[in-house]
Design a protein around this motif. Sequence first.
Motif, PDB file in Angstrom:
ATOM      1  N   THR A 210       0.827  -1.207   0.000  1.00 52.18           N
ATOM      2  CA  THR A 210       0.000   0.000   0.000  1.00 52.18           C
ATOM      3  C   THR A 210       0.859   1.254   0.000  1.00 52.18           C
ATOM      4  OG1 THR A 210      -0.225  -0.177   2.409  1.00 52.18           O
ATOM      5  CG2 THR A 210      -2.008  -1.067   1.077  1.00 52.18           C
ATOM      6  N   GLY A 211       2.006   1.204   0.685  1.00 55.23           N
ATOM      7  CA  GLY A 211       2.909   2.342   0.681  1.00 55.23           C
ATOM      8  C   GLY A 211       3.477   2.636  -0.689  1.00 55.23           C
ATOM      9  N   LEU A 212       3.583   1.610  -1.524  1.00 52.22           N
ATOM     10  CA  LEU A 212       4.071   1.776  -2.895  1.00 52.22           C
ATOM     11  C   LEU A 212       2.942   2.106  -3.867  1.00 52.22           C
ATOM     12  CD1 LEU A 212       6.610  -1.184  -3.045  1.00 52.22           C
ATOM     13  CD2 LEU A 212       7.123   1.242  -2.762  1.00 52.22           C
ATOM     14  N   GLY A 213       1.726   2.153  -3.345  1.00 52.09           N
ATOM     15  CA  GLY A 213       0.589   2.520  -4.175  1.00 52.09           C
ATOM     16  C   GLY A 213      -0.260   1.360  -4.644  1.00 52.09           C
ATOM     17  N   GLY A 214      -0.034   0.173  -4.092  1.00 49.47           N
ATOM     18  CA  GLY A 214      -0.779  -1.005  -4.513  1.00 49.47           C
ATOM     19  C   GLY A 214      -1.929  -1.371  -3.602  1.00 49.47           C
ATOM     20  N   HIS A 215      -2.696  -2.368  -4.007  1.00 52.05           N
ATOM     21  CA  HIS A 215      -3.836  -2.870  -3.258  1.00 52.05           C
ATOM     22  C   HIS A 215      -3.938  -4.377  -3.477  1.00 52.05           C
ATOM     23  CE1 HIS A 215      -5.719   1.074  -2.304  1.00 52.05           C
ATOM     24  NE2 HIS A 215      -5.164   1.450  -3.450  1.00 52.05           N
TER      25      HIS A 215
END
Length: 457
Positions: A210-215
Motif C-alpha cells: 500500500t505504501g508503494l501505491g498497490g492494493h
Amino acid sequence: MLVRDLSRRNFLLAAGVAATAVSVSSTAARSQDVKRVRLMHTQAGDPAMRKYFIDAIAQYNGENPGVEIIPEFIPWNEAYPKVQAGLQSGTPPDIVHGDPFAYGAMLAFGILEPVTGIIQELGWANDMYPNTRVVVEGNDFLVPTWAETLGLFYRKDWLEEKGISAPFKSWDEIIRAARALTEPEKGRWGISMGLKRAGKLGDDFFSVLTGLGGHIYNEDRTTAVNTPLFKETMEIFRQLCECSPPDSVEWEYAGVRTGYKTGKVGLHLYEPRTMTEILGEPYGGYGSGFPDLLDVTQWQMLPTRSAAEWPNKAFVRASLEGFCILKGSPLKDEAAKFITWFLKDRERYIRMLQTVPLMELPVLESVVEGDEYWDHVSYKRRPDIVPLLKGAMRAYGRSTIVNRKMDVYPSTVIAESSMALGSLAIDDALLAYISEKQPIDTVISELETKLAHFIRT
C-alpha cells in the motif's frame, strides 16, 4: 452496498473457514436489576493497559449503579472467532475493542452498530485525523482509540561499522543494507522477517504494498494482485527474506521482535512497541528492558515509491484500533454511555495511551501536536523519538489508507480484505514463492482464486 446485510447467512472464521451466522438476539439472560454489558478487549498482552481498563471499569461501575461493565481480555487473533461463537450461542459481547482483523470481519457481515453519535458526543469529529474514521455509507462503525504506526527499526552502531547512512529513503537502500549486515559467521543477520505462517509476513507485505501505491482489491471489488507492482513487492520480500536468520521460519510477531532485541539482526519492521520493550520499566515501558540497545536503536517511517517523496510526502500505514458495538445489542445505549465516559476525559484518555508508550499513538491531532501526551518518562529518555512519531502521525493523517490491515479507497471500504489477511492467504502466497520457490504466475493465480472467494462468499 459496501457492507453486507445481516440476512446473508455465510460467516467466515478468521482462519477463512465458512460457518453459519445467526441473528443477534440477546447477549444473555440478564438480571432485572443490573444491566451487565460485556466488553471484549484484545489488549491481553499489555499488563499495564489491562490494569488501567480494569481500574477504570471499576470506577465506572461504582459511579453507575444498575450497570456493570464486564471485561474479558483475549488475544487479538481470537476476537472474531469468539464473537462468531457468541452469535451462534446467542451470547455475543456488547462491545468489542479490537484491531482491523476483528472489526473488519464484523463490518463485512453487517453486524456492527453505527457509532457516529458517540464521536459527535465526544466532540472529536473535527479533531480526529480523517484516516482514523471508518466510515461506510455515511456512518462511523468504530470509535478509534489509538493508531500503531508501522516503521523500520535499525541498529545505528551496525550501520556505522559498515559506513551505511540512515534513515533509508528507498527499498533498494534497505535491501543493500540488509545484505551488508548479513554475516552468519559473526552470528549476525540483516533483517528480522517473520517467516512462520502466522500473519506477520502478510501484514508487513500489505503495508509495503500500500505504501508503494498497490492494493489487494480494486475499488470495484475485483482482485488487484496480478499486477507488476504486486509482483515487484513480492520480489522485495524475497530479497529481504534472504537476509533473515534460518530460525526465522519459526518467527511471528513476538519472534521478530525477539530476533532484534537479542542482537541477532540489524533491521526489522515493526510498530514502536519494540522500543517500548527496549526502554523497559525504568523508563515507562515494560519488562526489564534492553539497556545495550537503548541508545543504538532508531526507528523511521517506511520508504514510499520515490526517494524524493521521503519523508515529507511519505504515507504511513497504521493499525487502527478502537471500540465497536454489536448490532442488535439490547444494551447498546449503555455500551455507548460507557465508551463516551471512558474517552470524554482528556486526561484519562492520555493516561490510557501512556500505559504502552510509543506504541499506542493518539488519534486526535490536538493531542499529537500538544505537550501533555509527550510529557512522559519514556519520551524524556529518548526525546529524539518524539518528532519521528509526530511526523509519522502527520503522514498517517494525510494518507488515503485508513489502516494497514484493510483495503480502503477514498469512497470505498473493502472490509473483506481484513479477512483475506487474517486467513493467511497472503502468507501462503509469499511462502510458496519465497520458501517453496514456486513460479510467481502460479502463486498469483492461486491467490486470485482465494481472494475472489472472500468477495463472493
